[in-house]
Design an enzyme around this catalytic site. Structure first.
Site, PDB file in Angstrom:
ATOM      1  N   LYS A  59       0.967  -1.253   0.012  1.00 35.75           N
ATOM      2  CA  LYS A  59       0.047   0.064   0.103  1.00 35.75           C
ATOM      3  C   LYS A  59       0.783   1.178  -0.222  1.00 35.75           C
ATOM      4  O   LYS A  59       0.719   2.161  -0.730  1.00 35.75           O
ATOM      5  CB  LYS A  59      -0.933  -0.234   1.261  1.00 35.75           C
ATOM      6  CG  LYS A  59      -2.139   0.632   1.118  1.00 35.75           C
ATOM      7  CD  LYS A  59      -3.248   0.387   2.349  1.00 35.75           C
ATOM      8  CE  LYS A  59      -3.692  -1.109   2.481  1.00 35.75           C
ATOM      9  NZ  LYS A  59      -4.282  -1.388   3.790  1.00 35.75           N
ATOM     10  N   ARG A 115      -2.608   3.302   8.696  1.00 38.35           N
ATOM     11  CA  ARG A 115      -2.998   1.867   8.219  1.00 38.35           C
ATOM     12  C   ARG A 115      -1.742   1.068   8.265  1.00 38.35           C
ATOM     13  O   ARG A 115      -0.719   1.465   7.976  1.00 38.35           O
ATOM     14  CB  ARG A 115      -3.411   2.032   6.531  1.00 38.35           C
ATOM     15  CG  ARG A 115      -4.703   2.682   6.341  1.00 38.35           C
ATOM     16  CD  ARG A 115      -5.264   2.453   4.970  1.00 38.35           C
ATOM     17  NE  ARG A 115      -6.503   2.721   4.678  1.00 38.35           N
ATOM     18  CZ  ARG A 115      -6.858   3.913   4.116  1.00 38.35           C
ATOM     19  NH1 ARG A 115      -6.292   4.478   3.504  1.00 38.35           N
ATOM     20  NH2 ARG A 115      -8.325   4.193   4.151  1.00 38.35           N
ATOM     21  N   GLY A 130      -5.252 -10.741   7.397  1.00 36.44           N
ATOM     22  CA  GLY A 130      -5.074 -10.974   9.003  1.00 36.44           C
ATOM     23  C   GLY A 130      -4.560  -9.587   9.637  1.00 36.44           C
ATOM     24  O   GLY A 130      -4.688  -9.680  11.001  1.00 36.44           O
ATOM     25  N   MET A 167      -4.075  -5.361  10.652  1.00 38.74           N
ATOM     26  CA  MET A 167      -5.051  -4.267  11.314  1.00 38.74           C
ATOM     27  C   MET A 167      -5.637  -3.599  10.525  1.00 38.74           C
ATOM     28  O   MET A 167      -5.451  -3.240   9.227  1.00 38.74           O
ATOM     29  CB  MET A 167      -3.723  -3.336  11.982  1.00 38.74           C
ATOM     30  CG  MET A 167      -4.368  -2.837  12.978  1.00 38.74           C
ATOM     31  SD  MET A 167      -3.399  -1.200  13.667  1.00 38.74           S
ATOM     32  CE  MET A 167      -3.776  -0.146  12.436  1.00 38.74           C
ATOM     33  N   ARG A 211      -5.163  -0.496  -7.491  1.00 42.99           N
ATOM     34  CA  ARG A 211      -4.610  -1.876  -7.892  1.00 42.99           C
ATOM     35  C   ARG A 211      -4.938  -2.540  -8.993  1.00 42.99           C
ATOM     36  O   ARG A 211      -6.098  -1.928  -9.765  1.00 42.99           O
ATOM     37  CB  ARG A 211      -4.996  -2.768  -6.591  1.00 42.99           C
ATOM     38  CG  ARG A 211      -6.302  -2.745  -6.365  1.00 42.99           C
ATOM     39  CD  ARG A 211      -6.752  -3.699  -5.293  1.00 42.99           C
ATOM     40  NE  ARG A 211      -8.248  -3.625  -5.097  1.00 42.99           N
ATOM     41  CZ  ARG A 211      -8.951  -3.662  -3.933  1.00 42.99           C
ATOM     42  NH1 ARG A 211      -8.061  -3.944  -2.650  1.00 42.99           N
ATOM     43  NH2 ARG A 211     -10.242  -3.609  -3.910  1.00 42.99           N
ATOM     44  N   HIS A 242     -10.967 -44.452 -16.774  1.00 46.57           N
ATOM     45  CA  HIS A 242     -11.524 -44.651 -18.245  1.00 46.57           C
ATOM     46  C   HIS A 242     -12.660 -43.420 -18.208  1.00 46.57           C
ATOM     47  O   HIS A 242     -12.512 -42.788 -19.237  1.00 46.57           O
ATOM     48  CB  HIS A 242     -12.233 -46.081 -17.971  1.00 46.57           C
ATOM     49  CG  HIS A 242     -13.095 -46.180 -19.330  1.00 46.57           C
ATOM     50  ND1 HIS A 242     -14.471 -45.851 -19.390  1.00 46.57           N
ATOM     51  CD2 HIS A 242     -12.795 -46.483 -20.567  1.00 46.57           C
ATOM     52  CE1 HIS A 242     -14.930 -46.302 -20.738  1.00 46.57           C
ATOM     53  NE2 HIS A 242     -14.001 -46.519 -21.563  1.00 46.57           N
ATOM     54  N   SER A 290       6.658 -40.664 -27.862  1.00 47.75           N
ATOM     55  CA  SER A 290       5.633 -39.996 -27.324  1.00 47.75           C
ATOM     56  C   SER A 290       5.353 -40.275 -25.982  1.00 47.75           C
ATOM     57  O   SER A 290       5.132 -41.560 -25.541  1.00 47.75           O
ATOM     58  CB  SER A 290       4.195 -40.382 -28.173  1.00 47.75           C
ATOM     59  OG  SER A 290       3.153 -39.752 -27.692  1.00 47.75           O
ATOM     60  N   CYS A 300       1.740 -37.206 -24.571  1.00 48.41           N
ATOM     61  CA  CYS A 300       0.345 -37.221 -24.912  1.00 48.41           C
ATOM     62  C   CYS A 300      -0.167 -37.797 -23.743  1.00 48.41           C
ATOM     63  O   CYS A 300      -1.688 -37.895 -23.870  1.00 48.41           O
ATOM     64  CB  CYS A 300       0.079 -38.173 -26.105  1.00 48.41           C
ATOM     65  SG  CYS A 300       0.652 -39.802 -25.661  1.00 48.41           S
ATOM     66  N   TYR A 317       6.368 -31.159 -28.875  1.00 44.07           N
ATOM     67  CA  TYR A 317       5.288 -30.948 -28.945  1.00 44.07           C
ATOM     68  C   TYR A 317       4.428 -31.525 -27.744  1.00 44.07           C
ATOM     69  O   TYR A 317       5.081 -32.401 -26.927  1.00 44.07           O
ATOM     70  CB  TYR A 317       4.287 -31.693 -30.194  1.00 44.07           C
ATOM     71  CG  TYR A 317       4.152 -33.046 -29.975  1.00 44.07           C
ATOM     72  CD1 TYR A 317       3.133 -33.935 -29.543  1.00 44.07           C
ATOM     73  CD2 TYR A 317       5.288 -33.773 -30.643  1.00 44.07           C
ATOM     74  CE1 TYR A 317       3.185 -35.175 -29.416  1.00 44.07           C
ATOM     75  CE2 TYR A 317       5.310 -35.311 -30.660  1.00 44.07           C
ATOM     76  CZ  TYR A 317       4.062 -35.908 -29.979  1.00 44.07           C
ATOM     77  OH  TYR A 317       3.929 -37.309 -30.059  1.00 44.07           O
TER      78      TYR A 317
HETATM   79  C1  PEP Z   1      -0.423 -42.441 -21.164  1.00 48.31           C
HETATM   80  O1  PEP Z   1      -0.277 -43.554 -20.375  1.00 48.31           O
HETATM   81  O2  PEP Z   1      -0.185 -41.562 -20.781  1.00 48.31           O
HETATM   82  C2  PEP Z   1      -1.413 -42.619 -22.321  1.00 48.31           C
HETATM   83  C3  PEP Z   1      -1.543 -41.413 -23.161  1.00 48.31           C
HETATM   84  O3  PEP Z   1      -2.019 -43.753 -22.537  1.00 48.31           O
HETATM   85  P1  PEP Z   1      -3.352 -44.054 -21.809  1.00 48.31           P
HETATM   86  O4  PEP Z   1      -3.651 -42.879 -20.975  1.00 48.31           O
HETATM   87  O5  PEP Z   1      -4.140 -44.413 -23.019  1.00 48.31           O
HETATM   88  O6  PEP Z   1      -2.962 -45.452 -20.854  1.00 48.31           O
END
Ligand code: PEP
Ligand code: MG
Length: 926
Positions: free
Chosen positions: A28, A99, A108, A110, A345, A462, A814, A882, A902
């Protein structure tokens, strides 16, 4: 100005303090200095440093550090000179506010003391000066109460009791109805309350008041609330140590109709519109706006009430934005035609407003593209991409699960996939599929549902993975809910809900509600597209999508994915029309039988892949060969057993009827009775029943043979492809034929084939051999080769350790970090998040859930090794991720740093990942 030059100096006028030095001056204080120095009209004042606070707290006598009060007195003289008023001067008293303020804002600490400097004499001066006794006594009673409470520790209730007593005698309901005499009476009573509490009269000397107030601020740093707050929010001494004291000249917005007070944003925080947004009250103090006693007017109206002030406010807005280069949320007071800025602010805004203001401020050259991107936390974009619960709706959640797939949805609860399909698709109802856990055969229920709720399973279960892929909300592992599928009812503590009753789930928070809670739809604005195109220019990582169907692929494109990084082929097998063929393939007794089933699947898979290629053309599409344990496609063993029992009972009954019918002929039963029995017998053909029993028995036997104790570590992935080569061969053929057909039609395709669960180069070589053989054959048939890439998932620890030899075969890696996390920790990805991980996180044994936030120290280390070793063999190997972490901002930052090319994540998270990739490239701390 550099405060480092003033190392002995403890007190800084707003003109002197370094506005960037929040550690020394508190947030402040630094801000008040900065505002003063950029020429805003801030009431004059000064800051006592946090260093002084620490020195005070360290001194055993709890005396103020030497020389402080001299500095304070000098600053007060300067204030007197600036304002023309005198501190303690009965003719024209100078009043100040006091202040607290540390480097990090802490609720918390004053509260503020206002109107310090008032006493019996200066009060009369104030009344004479203003000609308004009511104003004077009101200011006085506020001061006594605040000072009594904050600096002397008198409880609020003691003041409230007296206040209410006077109101009762005066017979007024609202505070504004109190007269000057009433307020005088209140002040006198308040003085007595303080005297009773402290045993001595209320301090009259303004400097004594100021000294007590300064000490009270310093002491508040070690007050219980403040200490607890720091512990709770992990505020370390490096982040904030000690509090500063801000002493500021009082200005009054309640000095008549040429005065007022208000709060405003430099742009609309709800829409981002580039227009002043806020409200004000004429003849009022700041507290009145916050307390909501009077209804404030929209800021637009100020130009009618006070045109000159409205013009100055516009000027103030421009100054604030051009200096802070950020939307500001500020407070102002107008005292008799003078506009003061009391605080500013950075404005808190929703995602939509953040995106719009980012783009517009860049166009106005207030900020650069980089700054426009860095202002927005990637996670914030989720607000714009998924439906969310209407923030105005208030509801109590009945259960808490894992926030497994973001978004909110309401619908009638249904407890199995068939029913979901029937009610959702056929009857057009909105349904929420409620299961203990889902299996691949429930997939049609997913399509028909608005959202999925499970009572078991984690964020990579799943249900979670499939829902995320489809962009549908999912709450997983809500263990407080007991699902009884047979009774079509779910129990939650004392309450329950049945099939057909409406529930709401919020997959962003993991909460479950009974009844329908209104939701707000997402919007993908042109500004968001602009911002994300800037992100793509800056990002090093490319963002691909995990997408299994043409619909997923279309949404991946909409969200800006540059390709498909993972198409899980198992989803294509779960179509109800295909599942029987898949089962035929799995339970086949011979290669020939299996081949016959595969021959039926081949054209279906080929057209799946062709469609994916067409949608994504000319972008790469990475198809993963079949991964899950095969038993996932088979009927449940216990269900089969139950069905067999029923069938056997039926067979006995039909046999019983046959015996009875024979007996009847012996005892010459009537024709009518015999005809009736025959009709009944014909309804159930014993031959059909026997046939059904034989089929079920065979299936049960095969299911038992295929049974695995630990299927996740068993017969899945490439192991399946090696024991049943025909399955992978069919898929490889389907991919290459689809690509060849596309090429023939002039559609540019870039298929990539990847193999799951690989742990040794030998496995990969075996599959590569299938690929090369089939490719050769297709080349002959189509008259041209198919350009494709061949690579591997890296999702088991050994694959990381053998990366250099895998890279001899694989053109890309991957990382499947869902499995790799499971394998590295030896934590089941299905159970850990419900069973022990929450406790691990609460007790900080583990800082984060490793299935959500990539474990950089363990899993990440393996990844880095694999990248390094893989590149030693094949320097241009293309590497990505992935697993679910591919959509998580801090994990994306790690992937950038680890040199990946990626990330791939579910389509709706692609925008978050694009922004996170730009942040990573800009080195932002997440
Ligand atoms: C993983 O295991 O990260 C993957 C992409 O495969 P799944 O989740 O289908 O086992
Ligand atoms: Mg995996």
């Amino acid at each position: 100005m550099d405060t480092a030059n003033h190392s002995n100096k403890q007190v800084f006028a707003f003109e002197e303090g370094n506005g960037k030095d929040k550690k020394l001056l508190g947030g402040k204080g630094a801000n008040l200095c900065e505002m003063t120095q950029i020429g805003l009209n801030v009431p004059p004042g000064f800051v006592i440093s946090t260093a002084a606070c620490l020195e005070y707290l360290a001194s055993p006598s709890r005396g103020l550090p030497a020389g402080i009060m001299e500095e304070v007195r000098a600053q007060m003289r300067a204030l007197e000179a600036k304002t023309g008023k005198g501190f303690g001067n009965p003719e024209d008293p100078l009043l100040v506010s006091v202040r607290s303020g540390s480097a990090i804002s802490m609720p918390g600490m004053m509260d503020t003391i206002l109107n310090l400097g008032l006493n019996a004499e200066t009060l009369q001066g104030l009344i004479r000066q203003t000609g308004d006794p009511r104003f004077g006594y009101d200011a006085y009673r506020r001061f006594i109460q605040l000072f009594g409470k904050v600096a002397l520790g008198v409880s609020d209730e003691r003041f409230d009791d007296e206040f209410e007593a006077v109101k009762a005698v005066a017979n007024v309901k609202e505070d504004v109805g109190l007269s000057a005499a009433d307020l005088k009476e209140i002040s006198e009573r308040f003085l007595k309350v303080v005297e009773e509490h402290t045993g001595s009269p209320f301090p009259e000397d303004p400097f004594e008041q100021l000294e007590i107030a300064i000490k009270a601020v310093f002491n508040s740093w070690m007050g219980r609330r403040a200490v607890d707050y720091r512990r709770q929010f992990h505020i370390t001494p490096e982040m904030a140590n000690g509090t500063a004291v801000n002493v500021c000249t009082m200005v009054f917005g309640n000095r008549g109709n040429d005065s007022g007070t208000g709060v405003a944003f430099t742009r609309n925080p709800g829409t981002g519109e580039n227009k002043l947004f806020g409200e004000y009250l004429l003849n009022a103090q700041g507290e009145d706006v916050v307390a909501g006693i009077r209804t404030p007017k929209p800021i637009d109206r100020l130009k009618d009430d006070m045109p000159e002030m409205a013009r100055q406010l516009d000027e103030l807005r421009d100054k604030l934005e051009s200096h802070y280069r950020e939307v500001q949320d500020f407070e102002f007071t107008i005292e008799r035609g003078q506009l003061y800025c009391l605080q500013t602010r950075n404005g808190k805004m929703n995602a939509h407003a953040m995106v719009r203001t980012s783009v517009e401020m860049e166009r106005d050259e207030l900020i650069t593209k980089e700054q426009a991107l860095l202002r927005i936390k990637p996670e914030l974009l989720e607000q714009m991409l998924f439906p969310r619960l209407d923030p105005k709706a208030r509801a109590e959640a009945v259960a808490q699960g894992l926030p497994a797939s973001p978004g909110a949805a309401s619908g009638v609860a249904v407890f199995d996939a068939d029913r979901a399909e029937q009610m959702g698709r056929e009857l057009g109802q909105k349904v929420i599929l409620v299961r203990e856990e889902t299996k691949p055969e429930d997939i049609h229920g997913f399509f028909a549902s608005e959202g999925i709720l499970t009572s078991r399973g984690g964020k990579t279960s799943h249900a979670a993975v499939v829902a995320r892929g489809m962009g549908k909300p999912c709450v997983a592992g809500a263990e407080g809910i007991a699902v009884d599928v047979n009774r079509r009812e779910a129990y939650v503590g004392e309450t329950s809900f049945r099939e057909g009753e409406v529930i709401t789930i919020d997959g962003t928070t993991g909460k479950v509600y009974l009844g329908a809670i209104p939701t707000v739809e997402p919007d993908f604005s042109p500004e968001l597209n602009t911002l994300l195109s800037w992100a793509d220019e800056i990002a090093g990582l490319e963002v691909m999508a995990n997408a299994d169907t043409p619909d997923d692929a279309r949404s991946a494109l909409k969200y800006g994915a540059v390709g498909i990084g993972l198409a899980r082929t198992e989803r294509m097998f779960n179509d109800p029309a295909r599942l029987p063929i898949v089962i035929e393939m799995i339970v086949a007794d011979s290669s020939e039988e299996r081949q016959a089933a595969l021959d039926k699947l081949l054209p279906l898979q080929r057209s799946d892949f062709r469609e994916l290629f067409e949608v994504m053309s000319p972008r790469p599409v990475t198809i993963r060969l079949l991964d899950p344990p095969i038993h996932e496609f088979l009927p449940d063993e216990h269900q089969l057993e139950r069905e067999l029992i029923e069938l056997r009972r039926l067979a006995e009954t039909t046999r019983g009827m046959a015996v009875l019918s024979g007996t009847m002929s012996l005892i010459h039963a009537s024709d009518g009775a015999r005809r009736e029995l025959d009709a009944m017998r014909r309804m159930v053909d014993p031959a059909l029943v026997e046939d059904a029993i034989a089929k079920k028995e065979t299936m049960l036997r095969k299911v038992r043979i295929l049974y695995e104790t630990n299927p996740m570590l068993g017969h899945r992935g490439v192991r399946l492809g090696i024991t049943f080569p025909e399955i992978y061969q069919m898929q490889i053929r389907a991919i290459l034929e689809a690509a060849a057909e596309c090429a023939r039609m002039g559609v540019e395709v870039h298929p990539q084939i990847k193999v799951p669960q690989v742990c040794t180069a030998q496995e990969l070589k075996r599959v590569k051999f299938y690929v090369d053989t089939i490719h050769e054959e297709i080349k002959q048939r189509y008259g041209h080769p198919v350009a494709f890439k061949f690579g591997t998932m890296i999702e088991v620890v050994r694959a990381c350790m053998r990366a250099e030899s895998l890279a001899e075969v694989a053109e890309f890696f991957s990382f499947g970090t869902n499995d790799l996390t499971q394998a590295t920790f030896s934590f089941s990805r299905e159970d850990a998040e419900n069973k022990f991980l929450p406790l691990y996180n609460q007790s900080t044994i583990l800082q984060d859930n490793p299935f959500e936030v990539l474990d950089v120290k363990g899993v990440g280390k393996l990844m880095k090794l694999a990248v390094e070793w893989g590149k030693q063999t094949r320097p241009d190997i293309h590497v990505g991720i992935c697993g679910e972490h591919g959509g998580h901002p801090s994990s994306i930052a790690f992937c950038h740093e680890a040199g990946l090319d990626y990330v791939s994540c579910s389509a709706p998270r692609v925008p978050v990942a694009r922004l996170a990739a730009a942040h990573a490239a800009l080195g932002a701390k997440l």
